[in-house]
Design a protein around this motif. Sequence first.
Motif, short mmCIF file in Angstrom:
data_model
loop_
_atom_site.label_atom_id
_atom_site.label_comp_id
_atom_site.label_asym_id
_atom_site.label_seq_id
_atom_site.Cartn_x
_atom_site.Cartn_y
_atom_site.Cartn_z
N GLU A 38 0.84 -1.22 0.00
CA GLU A 38 0.00 0.00 0.00
C GLU A 38 0.87 1.26 0.00
O GLU A 38 0.58 2.23 -0.70
CB GLU A 38 -0.94 -0.01 1.22
CG GLU A 38 -2.03 -1.06 1.09
CD GLU A 38 -3.04 -1.06 2.24
OE1 GLU A 38 -2.73 -0.50 3.32
OE2 GLU A 38 -4.14 -1.61 2.04
N GLU A 39 1.97 1.23 0.77
CA GLU A 39 2.85 2.40 0.80
C GLU A 39 3.53 2.61 -0.54
O GLU A 39 3.62 3.73 -1.04
CB GLU A 39 3.92 2.23 1.89
CG GLU A 39 3.40 2.61 3.28
CD GLU A 39 4.22 1.98 4.39
OE1 GLU A 39 5.40 1.64 4.17
OE2 GLU A 39 3.64 1.81 5.50
N LYS A 40 3.98 1.52 -1.12
CA LYS A 40 4.69 1.59 -2.41
C LYS A 40 3.78 2.11 -3.53
O LYS A 40 4.18 2.92 -4.35
CB LYS A 40 5.14 0.18 -2.81
CG LYS A 40 6.61 -0.03 -2.62
CD LYS A 40 6.99 -1.39 -3.19
CE LYS A 40 8.32 -1.45 -3.82
NZ LYS A 40 9.37 -0.57 -3.57
N LYS A 41 2.55 1.61 -3.54
CA LYS A 41 1.62 1.95 -4.62
C LYS A 41 0.79 3.18 -4.30
O LYS A 41 0.06 3.70 -5.14
CB LYS A 41 0.66 0.77 -4.87
CG LYS A 41 1.30 -0.47 -5.39
CD LYS A 41 1.71 -0.38 -6.84
CE LYS A 41 0.53 -0.35 -7.78
NZ LYS A 41 0.92 -0.24 -9.19
N ASN A 42 0.88 3.60 -3.01
CA ASN A 42 0.06 4.71 -2.55
C ASN A 42 -1.44 4.47 -2.79
O ASN A 42 -2.18 5.37 -3.18
CB ASN A 42 0.53 6.01 -3.22
CG ASN A 42 0.20 7.21 -2.37
OD1 ASN A 42 -0.10 7.05 -1.18
ND2 ASN A 42 0.21 8.39 -2.96
N LYS A 43 -1.81 3.22 -2.61
CA LYS A 43 -3.20 2.81 -2.80
C LYS A 43 -3.52 1.72 -1.79
O LYS A 43 -2.63 0.94 -1.42
CB LYS A 43 -3.37 2.14 -4.18
CG LYS A 43 -3.63 3.04 -5.33
CD LYS A 43 -3.86 2.15 -6.55
CE LYS A 43 -3.83 2.99 -7.82
NZ LYS A 43 -4.01 2.17 -9.00
N LYS A 44 -4.77 1.62 -1.40
CA LYS A 44 -5.20 0.53 -0.54
C LYS A 44 -5.26 -0.77 -1.36
O LYS A 44 -5.51 -0.73 -2.58
CB LYS A 44 -6.61 0.81 0.02
CG LYS A 44 -6.65 2.01 0.95
CD LYS A 44 -6.15 1.58 2.30
CE LYS A 44 -5.94 2.72 3.25
NZ LYS A 44 -5.00 2.43 4.32
N VAL A 45 -5.09 -1.91 -0.69
CA VAL A 45 -5.19 -3.21 -1.36
C VAL A 45 -6.52 -3.30 -2.10
O VAL A 45 -6.60 -3.73 -3.26
CB VAL A 45 -5.05 -4.37 -0.34
CG1 VAL A 45 -5.44 -5.70 -0.98
CG2 VAL A 45 -3.63 -4.45 0.20
N ARG A 46 -7.57 -2.84 -1.44
CA ARG A 46 -8.91 -2.87 -2.05
C ARG A 46 -8.94 -2.09 -3.36
O ARG A 46 -9.53 -2.52 -4.35
CB ARG A 46 -9.90 -2.27 -1.04
CG ARG A 46 -11.34 -2.28 -1.45
CD ARG A 46 -12.24 -1.81 -0.30
NE ARG A 46 -11.64 -0.85 0.63
CZ ARG A 46 -11.52 0.46 0.40
NH1 ARG A 46 -11.92 1.00 -0.73
NH2 ARG A 46 -10.98 1.25 1.33
N GLU A 47 -8.26 -0.94 -3.37
CA GLU A 47 -8.22 -0.12 -4.60
C GLU A 47 -7.42 -0.80 -5.71
O GLU A 47 -7.79 -0.74 -6.88
CB GLU A 47 -7.61 1.26 -4.30
CG GLU A 47 -8.50 2.11 -3.41
CD GLU A 47 -7.80 3.37 -2.89
OE1 GLU A 47 -8.50 4.36 -2.65
OE2 GLU A 47 -6.56 3.35 -2.69
N ILE A 48 -6.34 -1.47 -5.32
CA ILE A 48 -5.54 -2.18 -6.34
C ILE A 48 -6.40 -3.28 -6.98
O ILE A 48 -6.42 -3.43 -8.20
CB ILE A 48 -4.24 -2.76 -5.74
CG1 ILE A 48 -3.41 -1.67 -5.07
CG2 ILE A 48 -3.41 -3.48 -6.82
CD1 ILE A 48 -2.17 -2.16 -4.33
N PHE A 49 -7.12 -4.03 -6.14
CA PHE A 49 -8.01 -5.08 -6.67
C PHE A 49 -9.05 -4.46 -7.61
O PHE A 49 -9.29 -4.96 -8.71
CB PHE A 49 -8.75 -5.79 -5.52
CG PHE A 49 -8.08 -7.05 -5.03
CD1 PHE A 49 -6.91 -6.99 -4.28
CD2 PHE A 49 -8.62 -8.30 -5.28
CE1 PHE A 49 -6.30 -8.15 -3.80
CE2 PHE A 49 -8.03 -9.47 -4.82
CZ PHE A 49 -6.86 -9.39 -4.08
N ASP A 50 -9.68 -3.36 -7.18
CA ASP A 50 -10.76 -2.74 -7.96
C ASP A 50 -10.25 -2.15 -9.26
O ASP A 50 -10.85 -2.30 -10.31
CB ASP A 50 -11.42 -1.60 -7.16
CG ASP A 50 -12.29 -2.16 -6.04
OD1 ASP A 50 -12.51 -3.38 -6.02
OD2 ASP A 50 -12.71 -1.36 -5.17
#
Length: 182
Positions: A38-50
Amino acid sequence: MKRRIYLTGFMGSGKSTIGPILANTLGWDFFDLDKVIEEKKNKKVREIFDEEGEESFREIESVVLKEISQKEKIIISLGGGTIIKKDNLDFMKSNGVIIYLKTSEEKIYQRLRFKTDRPIMNSILTENVSTADGIKKISELLTKREKYYLNADVVFDIDKYPVGVTVDKIIQIIKQRYGKNN
Ligand code: S3P
């Protein structure tokens, strides 16, 4: 001996709770794989999935797992699906010790029923699912996944003891593996 401990187990099995306590007790560093992603991508896991899909998440997960594992004297809490990929399993087996935190579908249900941050669990514990159905669905997925978790080097039933005792016992296991001067 490679001083790396990988904590595996189903979502809600206590990996992220027990991991930091183990690390503190040993004086090692702690990493939560999902948090680092999440820190690396600056996104929540949920957002990466979506936004990018599960396959993309799994690719990032494997890359970050290997990056973190450059360090030594570390405890890593994996995601509930990390160990499913054979390449991740083989990598962890040759770079550290994998501990499976085993728990029941009832305990998982109790811990996760009000949480909304896990995409895979959200698809199981949908809004109006009854307790009995929720537990049944978790049980079905747990049954499918357990064969992967059982590839761990150590299986620890965390339902047997209070958290403090679990931590003490896992510390003993780690010290036995690496000797006293860890
Ligand atoms: C997943 C578990 C989650 C997270 C992602 C996928 C899984 O981690 O990696 O939502 O496939 O079981 P936790 O086990 O920490 O909830």
